[in-house]
Design a protein around this motif. Structure first.
Motif, short mmCIF file in Angstrom:
data_model
loop_
_atom_site.label_atom_id
_atom_site.label_comp_id
_atom_site.label_asym_id
_atom_site.label_seq_id
_atom_site.Cartn_x
_atom_site.Cartn_y
_atom_site.Cartn_z
N PHE A 50 -1.82 40.65 30.88
CA PHE A 50 -1.64 41.09 29.50
C PHE A 50 -1.45 39.86 28.65
CE2 PHE A 50 0.04 45.29 31.11
CZ PHE A 50 -0.96 46.05 30.51
N GLU A 51 -1.96 39.90 27.42
CA GLU A 51 -1.77 38.78 26.51
C GLU A 51 -1.38 39.27 25.14
OE1 GLU A 51 -5.62 36.84 26.83
OE2 GLU A 51 -6.27 37.84 25.01
N LEU A 52 -0.53 38.47 24.49
CA LEU A 52 -0.10 38.72 23.13
C LEU A 52 -0.36 37.44 22.36
CD1 LEU A 52 1.45 40.44 21.00
CD2 LEU A 52 3.53 39.35 21.86
N SER A 75 -2.58 39.99 18.06
CA SER A 75 -3.52 40.62 19.00
C SER A 75 -2.83 41.00 20.31
CB SER A 75 -4.68 39.68 19.29
OG SER A 75 -4.22 38.51 19.92
N LEU A 76 -3.37 42.02 20.94
CA LEU A 76 -2.92 42.49 22.24
C LEU A 76 -4.16 42.66 23.10
CD1 LEU A 76 -0.51 43.45 23.93
CD2 LEU A 76 -0.92 45.75 23.03
N GLY A 77 -4.16 42.06 24.29
CA GLY A 77 -5.36 42.11 25.11
C GLY A 77 -5.09 42.06 26.60
N TRP A 78 -6.18 42.05 27.35
CA TRP A 78 -6.16 41.98 28.80
C TRP A 78 -7.21 40.98 29.24
CZ3 TRP A 78 -9.39 42.62 32.97
CH2 TRP A 78 -8.77 42.74 34.21
N SER A 93 -11.06 37.26 28.34
CA SER A 93 -10.23 38.38 27.91
C SER A 93 -10.88 39.14 26.77
CB SER A 93 -8.84 37.89 27.49
OG SER A 93 -8.94 37.09 26.33
N SER A 95 -9.46 41.66 23.41
CA SER A 95 -8.24 42.03 22.70
C SER A 95 -8.58 42.76 21.40
CB SER A 95 -7.39 40.80 22.40
OG SER A 95 -8.09 39.90 21.56
N THR A 97 -7.06 43.24 17.49
CA THR A 97 -6.25 42.44 16.57
C THR A 97 -6.05 43.17 15.26
OG1 THR A 97 -7.11 40.41 17.54
CG2 THR A 97 -6.14 40.24 15.35
N LYS A 138 -13.94 31.92 20.99
CA LYS A 138 -13.58 33.32 20.76
C LYS A 138 -14.52 33.92 19.74
CE LYS A 138 -9.87 34.43 18.33
NZ LYS A 138 -8.47 34.71 17.95
N SER A 140 -15.04 37.22 17.34
CA SER A 140 -14.25 38.29 16.73
C SER A 140 -15.12 39.09 15.77
CB SER A 140 -13.07 37.66 15.98
OG SER A 140 -12.33 38.63 15.31
#
Length: 172
Positions: A50-52, A75-78, A93, A95, A97, A138, A140
């Motif tokens: 998990f990433e924040l 952002s919240l991701g995996w 990953s 995520s 956002t 990245k 987006s």
């Protein structure tokens, strides 16, 4: 397989990155490419992590166009790391956002919020104990009335610690 299940929330990787955009599009008809600063925390969870993340981006208005723009996004991701060779891993990953944007006019400031989907790819080099050097890109896609695509490159460092017991209990 069992090692990935047993190390759930065992560490926290904390990082800081800086970068800018690499691709120009319609958005850049109004704003110059700005600098972005990103901080993040990643914790292992079963077959990934998990990433924040919290990112600050700043865009300066082109002369005669819209006004300056600041964007703070959460952002919240995996993601998942893949070992490449000794000390090098490839981390990818996805995520979601929430962008909180502030447009700065001469005498007023307005704000708005937008959602984006991000895909992130990084190379991480373990250079000293728990430190990593990070180079990544990245992509987006912001879902506004007119979809806005951003592609960032960035470099940074991260540091991993063992998760304190009280944080591990909270996460579990």
């Amino acid at each position: 397989m069992f090692a990935e299940i047993s190390n759930v929330f065992s560490t926290i990787e904390l990082g800081l990155e800086a970068g800018s955009e690499v691709v120009e599009n319609k958005f850049h008809d109004y704003w110059d490419k700005g600098v972005s600063i990103n901080s993040f925390a990643v914790v292992p969870y079963h077959y990934g992590s998990f990433e924040l993340g919290i990112q600050y981006s700043e865009y300066k208005a082109k002369e005669g166009m819209a006004k300056d723009l600041e964007d703070i996004s959460i952002s919240l991701g995996w993601g998942k790391s893949i070992p490449i060779v000794n000390k090098i891993e490839w981390y990818n990953s996805v995520s979601f956002t929430n962008h909180m944007m502030k447009i700065i006019y001469t005498n007023i400031t307005t704000s708005e919020s937008e959602i984006s989907l991000n895909v992130n790819s990084q190379m991480k080099y373990h250079f000293y104990k728990s430190f990593r050097l990070i180079v990544g890109i990245k992509s987006s896609t912001m879902f506004t009335f007119h979809k806005i695509d951003h592609t960032y490159y960035y470099v940074g460092v991260s540091y991993s610690i063992n998760t304190p017991t009280f944080i591990k209990r909270f996460l579990q």
